[in-house]
Design an enzyme around this catalytic site. Structure first.
Site, mmCIF file in Angstrom:
data_model
loop_
_atom_site.group_PDB
_atom_site.id
_atom_site.type_symbol
_atom_site.label_atom_id
_atom_site.label_comp_id
_atom_site.label_asym_id
_atom_site.label_seq_id
_atom_site.Cartn_x
_atom_site.Cartn_y
_atom_site.Cartn_z
ATOM 1 N N GLY A 210 -25.376 97.028 68.494
ATOM 2 C CA GLY A 210 -26.703 96.466 68.736
ATOM 3 C C GLY A 210 -27.450 97.237 69.800
ATOM 4 O O GLY A 210 -28.285 96.672 70.527
ATOM 5 N N ASP B 180 -33.143 95.357 73.204
ATOM 6 C CA ASP B 180 -33.703 95.449 74.546
ATOM 7 C C ASP B 180 -32.633 95.379 75.633
ATOM 8 O O ASP B 180 -32.770 95.993 76.686
ATOM 9 C CB ASP B 180 -34.718 94.318 74.731
ATOM 10 C CG ASP B 180 -35.697 94.597 75.855
ATOM 11 O OD1 ASP B 180 -36.137 95.747 75.991
ATOM 12 O OD2 ASP B 180 -36.019 93.653 76.600
ATOM 13 N N LYS C 260 -23.173 85.583 74.935
ATOM 14 C CA LYS C 260 -23.413 84.208 74.527
ATOM 15 C C LYS C 260 -24.553 84.196 73.491
ATOM 16 O O LYS C 260 -25.332 85.163 73.433
ATOM 17 C CB LYS C 260 -23.738 83.337 75.743
ATOM 18 C CG LYS C 260 -25.168 83.456 76.259
ATOM 19 C CD LYS C 260 -25.440 82.401 77.309
ATOM 20 C CE LYS C 260 -26.884 82.395 77.719
ATOM 21 N NZ LYS C 260 -27.828 81.911 76.735
ATOM 22 N N ASP D 130 -21.188 85.820 80.558
ATOM 23 C CA ASP D 130 -22.319 85.007 80.968
ATOM 24 C C ASP D 130 -22.933 85.726 82.158
ATOM 25 O O ASP D 130 -22.335 85.763 83.239
ATOM 26 C CB ASP D 130 -21.865 83.599 81.359
ATOM 27 C CG ASP D 130 -23.036 82.669 81.692
ATOM 28 O OD1 ASP D 130 -24.074 83.175 82.164
ATOM 29 O OD2 ASP D 130 -22.908 81.447 81.492
ATOM 30 N N HIS D 131 -24.116 86.310 81.969
ATOM 31 C CA HIS D 131 -24.660 87.192 83.005
ATOM 32 C C HIS D 131 -24.918 86.459 84.327
ATOM 33 O O HIS D 131 -25.021 87.091 85.371
ATOM 34 C CB HIS D 131 -25.941 87.886 82.516
ATOM 35 C CG HIS D 131 -27.139 86.992 82.451
ATOM 36 N ND1 HIS D 131 -27.478 86.270 81.333
ATOM 37 C CD2 HIS D 131 -28.086 86.705 83.374
ATOM 38 C CE1 HIS D 131 -28.579 85.583 81.568
ATOM 39 N NE2 HIS D 131 -28.975 85.829 82.794
ATOM 40 N N GLU E 164 -37.682 77.826 84.980
ATOM 41 C CA GLU E 164 -38.434 79.026 84.614
ATOM 42 C C GLU E 164 -39.897 78.660 84.460
ATOM 43 O O GLU E 164 -40.225 77.616 83.889
ATOM 44 C CB GLU E 164 -37.918 79.612 83.291
ATOM 45 C CG GLU E 164 -36.514 80.177 83.349
ATOM 46 C CD GLU E 164 -36.461 81.564 83.979
ATOM 47 O OE1 GLU E 164 -37.532 82.106 84.310
ATOM 48 O OE2 GLU E 164 -35.351 82.097 84.114
ATOM 49 N N HIS F 31 -24.868 78.515 81.518
ATOM 50 C CA HIS F 31 -25.229 78.953 82.873
ATOM 51 C C HIS F 31 -25.021 77.849 83.913
ATOM 52 O O HIS F 31 -24.360 78.056 84.940
ATOM 53 C CB HIS F 31 -26.701 79.378 82.929
ATOM 54 C CG HIS F 31 -27.045 80.550 82.084
ATOM 55 N ND1 HIS F 31 -26.138 81.524 81.742
ATOM 56 C CD2 HIS F 31 -28.223 80.930 81.512
ATOM 57 C CE1 HIS F 31 -26.741 82.433 80.994
ATOM 58 N NE2 HIS F 31 -27.999 82.092 80.849
#
Length: 508
Positions: free
Chosen positions: A27, A31, A169, A198-199, A237, A261
């Protein structure tokens, strides 16, 4: 050059430089590769934390051989704060390759195997592989099965090289799908080969929760039900869904943020001290936390969807007016829950969690709110005739840092009390960083350290908590959306959820 967390750790981790390897990114035309993964890998190289014998291979369906290298250079420079003249940039890019194949093409995977073997010879990478699946979830199992079918998922008998796979994820959409995905993946790979990323766990401020708790003797003794009144975790957010209508219509806020998260952050706040900072020890304590939550009653949950409003003084459309969104959508863009952890440390301490899109500002933080002293000696002397509770706030993003709120005497001949804050700022203490959190996670995966990655047991434990909520919401068609304006702090029911206990959300 800006300071990165990897550079700060270089002196401590020099001995942990990974073995020679190839990072293969499926992939790679997306982005994520350009904006996050390649800048992170380059930051590691800058800090001397990559092996000298190293290569990156981007894999995607389109033939991008002519443009992939320059495109990745652009991403490293813009996303990583890198100057085009840096000495290490060109040698790094010389090791970035591209391979085109469809993800359902068995012959393409056989050719990829041959191609990687050729790169082993060229770059002396010794057969070690880190496969990164930066693809849509429906491709996870198929790609892994084809890696297994073509003999790329495990070293051949008698060979000493390693193979590891990073999966982005979401890990399923409910408990049943998560179990099936885990079964499909485990049919090909052993659990110690799988790195579910999981960033959020790559963020320095999330990792610092453990350091703050267990590395400082003044905090751990009071980190329990005897001193703490309640805990709030907010992941807000100000942006909307940013053109991701089809994704968000399937996912919603719970699947996108709360189940992963926020629950990971919760586990760091609530876990017991592990025996060591090794993967199994940390994962065991996290799992104990999640399994100590005996279900979340649907009446302790709130869902919301934003309507038109104003964010930062600008008009903002509602979720139902977003591109490629059902104009009668019941997808939630806000979620709040109250839960309790039924163990010795936390019994009776409520945890309030909330997350949402198009809220008043972008902020993710944990607030530990302490109990009042047994008597209010200075209540009548307080500047607002009220003694506020002491609060430790750990700001995860933005303006990363930690603050402690407490009462202090106002200078003067009378005893007046006002609330003041002590602040610690990451930027002021360590300098601004252009790192994105993937540095630590990629390095750990290359080293085989799964401490900051999700285990299948943990994934299934959190889905066991949230699947009943999602099912109850799906059955309840009587939902009044939209129920909060863009730029607000969510639906009124969210305030009522915490106010029913005589508390209120912290003002952000």
């Amino acid at each position: 050059m800006t300071t990165t967390p990897a550079q700060l750790d270089a002196t401590k981790k020099g001995e942990r430089t990974p073995e020679p390897c190839i990072v293969v990114i499926f992939g790679a035309s997306g982005d994520l590769t350009k904006r996050k993964l390649l800048p992170a890998l380059y930051h590691l190289d800058q800090a001397g934390l990559l092996p000298e014998d190293f290569a990156v291979v981007g894999v995607a369906r389109r033939d991008l051989s002519a443009t992939f290298g320059p495109d990745m250079q652009d991403g490293i420079m813009k996303g990583g704060g890198v100057d085009a003249n840096e000495a290490k940039l060109k040698p790094f890019l010389d090791r970035v390759q591209y391979f085109a194949t469809n993800f359902d093409d068995d012959e393409g995977f056989e050719k990829l195997k041959t191609y990687l073997a050729g790169l082993d010879e060229k770059f002396k990478t010794k057969g070690n592989r880190l496969f990164y699946l930066a693809v849509a979830p429906e491709f996870f199992a198929d790609i892994i099965q084809r890696l297994g079918k073509r003999g790329m998922a495990k070293p051949a008998e008698g060979e000493s090289h390693w193979v590891r796979v990073i999966i982005e994820k979401p890990f399923g959409t409910d408990l049943e799908s998560a179990r099936k995905l885990n079964d499909d993946v485990n049919a090909v790979l052993s659990e110690d080969q799988i790195f579910r990323i999981d960033h959020y766990l790559g963020k320095e401020t999330v990792q610092n929760i453990l350091v703050f708790r267990f590395g400082n003797g003044i905090f751990e003794p009071i980190w329990n039900r005897n001193y703490i009144d309640h805990v709030e975790i907010t992941a807000a957010e100000s942006i909307g869904i940013e053109g991701r209508g089809p994704f968000y219509e399937k996912a919603g806020l719970v699947r996108d943020v709360l189940q992963n998260h926020v629950m990971e952050v919760l586990s760091f706040v609530a876990m017991e001290p592990p025996d060591s900072f090794q993967a199994n020890a940390v994962r065991t304590e996290k799992l104990k936390v999640w399994r100590s939550i005996e279900g979340i009653p649907v009446e302790n949950t709130v869902r919301g969807q934003y309507g038109p409003g104003k964010v930062d003084g600008q008009d903002a459309i509602g979720y139902r007016q977003e591109e490629r969104v059902n104009p009668e959508s019941h997808t939630e863009t806000f979620g709040a829950i109250k839960l309790e952890i039924e163990n010795w440390r936390w019994a009776g301490v409520p945890f309030y969690l909330r997350a949402g899109k198009r809220l008043g500002k972008r902020v993710t933080e944990v607030s530990i709110v302490f109990k009042q002293p047994p008597t209010h000696l200075f209540k009548s002397n307080s500047s607002d005739d009220k003694i506020e509770q002491n609060v430790i706030t750990m700001r995860i993003q933005p303006d990363e840092g930690i603050s402690l709120r407490f009462g202090a005497k106002v200078p003067g001949p009378t005893t007046n009390v006002a609330q003041v804050d002590m602040h610690f700022s990451y930027a002021e203490a360590f300098g601004k960083s252009s790192a994105n959190g993937y540095e630590r996670l990629l390095l750990d995966a290359m080293l085989g350290d799964g401490t900051l990655f999700a285990h299948r047991d943990g994934v299934e434990a959190t889905w066991a908590l949230f699947t009943p909520i999602l099912e109850a919401w799906a059955k309840d068609g009587n939902v009044d959306f939209p129920n909060y304006a863009a730029g607000s702090w969510g639906p009124e029911a969210s305030d009522k959820l915490i106010e029913a206990d005589g508390r209120s959300w912290r003002k952000l």
